[in-house]
Scaffold this motif. Structure first.
Motif, PDB file in Angstrom:
ATOM      1  N   ALA A  42       0.835  -1.207   0.000  1.00 41.70           N
ATOM      2  CA  ALA A  42       0.000   0.000   0.000  1.00 41.70           C
ATOM      3  C   ALA A  42       0.867   1.254   0.000  1.00 41.70           C
ATOM      4  N   SER A  43       1.940   1.248   0.773  1.00 41.11           N
ATOM      5  CA  SER A  43       2.846   2.404   0.800  1.00 41.11           C
ATOM      6  C   SER A  43       3.543   2.586  -0.538  1.00 41.11           C
ATOM      7  N   HIS A  44       3.935   1.487  -1.155  1.00 41.91           N
ATOM      8  CA  HIS A  44       4.563   1.580  -2.475  1.00 41.91           C
ATOM      9  C   HIS A  44       3.578   2.143  -3.501  1.00 41.91           C
ATOM     10  N   ARG A  45       2.319   1.705  -3.444  1.00 42.67           N
ATOM     11  CA  ARG A  45       1.308   2.249  -4.366  1.00 42.67           C
ATOM     12  C   ARG A  45       1.146   3.747  -4.175  1.00 42.67           C
TER      13      ARG A  45
ATOM     14  N   PRO B   3       0.251  -4.862  -5.602  1.00 41.73           N
ATOM     15  CA  PRO B   3      -1.155  -5.226  -5.428  1.00 41.73           C
ATOM     16  C   PRO B   3      -1.613  -5.209  -3.975  1.00 41.73           C
ATOM     17  N   SER B   4      -2.908  -5.048  -3.809  1.00 35.64           N
ATOM     18  CA  SER B   4      -3.526  -5.195  -2.502  1.00 35.64           C
ATOM     19  C   SER B   4      -3.787  -6.685  -2.292  1.00 35.64           C
ATOM     20  N   PRO B   5      -3.388  -7.237  -1.158  1.00 31.72           N
ATOM     21  CA  PRO B   5      -3.645  -8.666  -0.920  1.00 31.72           C
ATOM     22  C   PRO B   5      -5.134  -9.008  -0.970  1.00 31.72           C
ATOM     23  N   THR B   6      -6.002  -8.035  -0.672  1.00 33.85           N
ATOM     24  CA  THR B   6      -7.448  -8.277  -0.679  1.00 33.85           C
ATOM     25  C   THR B   6      -8.081  -7.958  -2.030  1.00 33.85           C
ATOM     26  N   GLY B   7      -7.347  -7.276  -2.904  1.00 28.79           N
ATOM     27  CA  GLY B   7      -7.895  -6.866  -4.189  1.00 28.79           C
ATOM     28  C   GLY B   7      -8.757  -5.618  -4.103  1.00 28.79           C
ATOM     29  N   GLU B   8      -8.800  -4.995  -2.923  1.00 33.13           N
ATOM     30  CA  GLU B   8      -9.587  -3.781  -2.736  1.00 33.13           C
ATOM     31  C   GLU B   8      -8.654  -2.570  -2.696  1.00 33.13           C
ATOM     32  N   TYR B   9      -9.090  -1.481  -3.368  1.00 32.40           N
ATOM     33  CA  TYR B   9      -8.281  -0.274  -3.457  1.00 32.40           C
ATOM     34  C   TYR B   9      -9.108   0.934  -3.059  1.00 32.40           C
TER      35      TYR B   9
END
Length: 183
Positions: free
Chosen positions: A132-135, A171-177
């Motif tokens: 998430a921080s990288h995104r 990527p988000s491990p949950t697939g939610e953004y």
């Protein structure tokens, strides 16, 4: 003609291919012991598609081509986003995500880690090196490169193709953004 990125990738593949299972395990453990960052990235990379899922003729750092791009897409790599406001393309026939400057300033994990460290130091908080921080860092890098410093509260929409590329690599491990937020 090969880019420096593809030569580097080829060299890495040759090196890894020359190692036996014990050597691979030893090197991986040593690398993961270097920092929490390495371990978190390794965990996050487990969510990435395998090489078989990546088109052969496409650079791995680009947004994957879309066989049926939306009408508003010029580059052929955009996807429809959750809100109409986010349906923005980079506007280039040769997608922004295929440009060397994009790979070296927006996607490169070393650049993003420095950005994360700098921001944490500036805000006097502990750095978080998760996906998430990288995104978020990659989105900031893109906006900074395109528009310069905007200041607090001034936001820009990142093109769909760029968002797809960033989400592919971090990527988000949950697939939610979270998506774009105007405030």
């Amino acid at each position: 003609m090969y880019s420096s990125m593809s030569i580097c990738c080829h060299t890495i593949q040759e090196f890894v291919g020359s190692l036996n299972q014990e050597q691979l395990k030893d090197i991986l453990v040593r690398l993961l012991l270097l920092s929490r960052t390495c371990l978190q990235l390794a965990r996050d990379f487990m969510c990435l598609p395998s090489e078989e899922d990546t088109p052969v003729n496409d650079h791995p750092f680009t947004a994957p081509p879309n066989p049926s791009p939306p009408d508003w897409c010029v580059c052929g790599r955009c996807r429809v986003m959750p809100t109409a406001r986010e349906n923005v393309c980079c506007g280039l026939v040769a997608c922004t995500t295929t440009q060397e400057y994009y790979r070296s300033t927006v996607i490169d994990p070393d650049v993003l880690q420095i950005h994360i460290r700098y921001r944490a130091d500036f805000l006097n908080i502990r750095p978080d090196y998760g996906s998430a921080s990288h995104r978020k860092s990659a989105y900031r890098q893109y906006v900074l490169g395109q528009y310069g410093y905007l200041g607090p509260g001034n936001r820009r929409i990142v093109p769909s193709c760029c968002v797809q590329c960033i989400r592919h690599w971090y990527p988000s491990p949950t697939g939610e953004y979270m998506g774009y937020r105007s405030e």
